[in-house]
Write an enzyme that holds these catalytic residues in place. Sequence first.
Site, PDB file in Angstrom:
ATOM      1  N   ASP A 255       7.776   6.391   4.214  1.00 28.53           N
ATOM      2  CA  ASP A 255       6.696   6.221   5.297  1.00 28.53           C
ATOM      3  C   ASP A 255       5.943   7.497   5.968  1.00 28.53           C
ATOM      4  OD1 ASP A 255       6.681   3.410   5.488  1.00 28.53           O
ATOM      5  OD2 ASP A 255       7.832   3.263   7.212  1.00 28.53           O
ATOM      6  N   GLY A 298       0.692   1.906   0.086  1.00 26.48           N
ATOM      7  CA  GLY A 298      -0.089   3.152   0.040  1.00 26.48           C
ATOM      8  C   GLY A 298       0.943   4.430   0.283  1.00 26.48           C
ATOM      9  N   LYS A 299       2.491   4.050  -0.234  1.00 27.76           N
ATOM     10  CA  LYS A 299       3.238   5.207  -0.153  1.00 27.76           C
ATOM     11  C   LYS A 299       3.506   5.916  -1.392  1.00 27.76           C
ATOM     12  CE  LYS A 299       5.567   2.226   3.237  1.00 27.76           C
ATOM     13  NZ  LYS A 299       6.732   1.279   3.489  1.00 27.76           N
ATOM     14  N   VAL A 300       3.687   5.353  -2.532  1.00 25.97           N
ATOM     15  CA  VAL A 300       4.073   6.031  -3.504  1.00 25.97           C
ATOM     16  C   VAL A 300       3.113   5.576  -4.926  1.00 25.97           C
ATOM     17  CG1 VAL A 300       5.785   5.907  -5.573  1.00 25.97           C
ATOM     18  CG2 VAL A 300       6.584   5.648  -3.302  1.00 25.97           C
TER      19      VAL A 300
END
Length: 341
Positions: A255, A298-300
């Site tokens: 996050d 949209g994190k990894v």
Amino acid sequence: MTNTRSKKDFLRDTIQHIDIKAHDVRPLVTSMKSMAFQARNLSRAADIYDQMIQEPDCAIILCLAGSLISAGLKGVVVDLVRSHMVDAIVSTGANIVDQDFFEGLGFKHYLGTPAVDDNELRDLHIDRIYDTFIDEDDLRVCDMTVAKIASELAPRPYSSREFIGEMGRYLEKHGKVKDSIVLASYQAGVPIFVPAFSDCSAGFGLVHHQWNKTGPTVTVDSARDFLELTKVKLAAKESGLLMIGGGVPKNFAQDVVVAAEILGKEVPMHKYAVQITVADERDGALSGSTLREASSWGKVSTVHEQMVYAEATLALPLIAGYAYHQGHWRGRKGRKFVEAC
Ligand SMILES: NC(=O)c1ccc[n+]([C@@H]2O[C@H](COP(=O)([O-])OP(=O)(O)OC[C@H]3O[C@@H](n4cnc5c(N)ncnc54)[C@H](O)[C@@H]3O)[C@@H](O)[C@H]2O)c1
């Protein structure tokens, strides 16, 4: 019924931590690349971890959930810290406090069995984690050591990272063993974050501290942890995640990309991500959610990601051992991200 057995009958042989330095697993892990199923996934994960280490500006965040340290994986993590193969750690409290700090105080985990009368264990103050036994009286000492550390600090809110730094300082002075994640990380400037800090032995210590202290007390501020880990991401730019198990550490570390966005900063998604887990994705829960799914948030990034569906005591020594013996960490400097927090 009276007990005919004593504590000593159960707490005999101790868990020994595996030493990745002693086993060059590279030929084994490389052979797995041409197999199928989790063997191939594991081989690819080891390769991705090695790529993270080779990329000079990539910060590596190690996430720990499950009972890993009591299970014999402490030495692996200590070696990763000492070899600059991780730059920050996000963990559950159990791994860091009940298990690593606990052993740092000189206590042990013992070889046990699930085929046992748990009522007999209860009577003897022995706790069980599947096939591992723990002396509950030793754990009480661990709780109260946390209370003592809290009582000697200035009363104010601390991040768990700051408080764990104080635990490292304590072990440097009073610890009984050198191989400790808390101690090695303190000495290397590797920050350790435990976002659910009260949900472990530390919680008992802090409850004792807050109940008994008159006036202001030490508190732990998990939002501050999140801000500090976000600062690590901002300082690092590129980042990679090595996640063991799921739970709170997995989401917390992922996050920070979104948290940076909230602060109006543009940072890249985590460029590399490996997760070892026994959970699968069918229940929609976090621990088994795929890294491709994390990319929808949209994190990894999806280019260098690999899930390994395996139990960590088997998979981590292979992945970490492969990367260790590749030796690319030798050119890597410690990032001392504790200074960015
Ligand atoms: N685990 C303990 O013995 C223990 C003891 C005291 C307190 N706690 C607290 O309970 C909370 C939850 O702990 P947790 O996150 O460890 O819970 P958990 O054991 O449920 O682990 C979370 C997920 O990680 C995965 N996982 C766990 N062990 C694994 C393994 N060996 N191999 C592969 N995947 C694995 C599973 O998918 C699991 O659902 C934490 O706050 C912790 O501090 C735990």
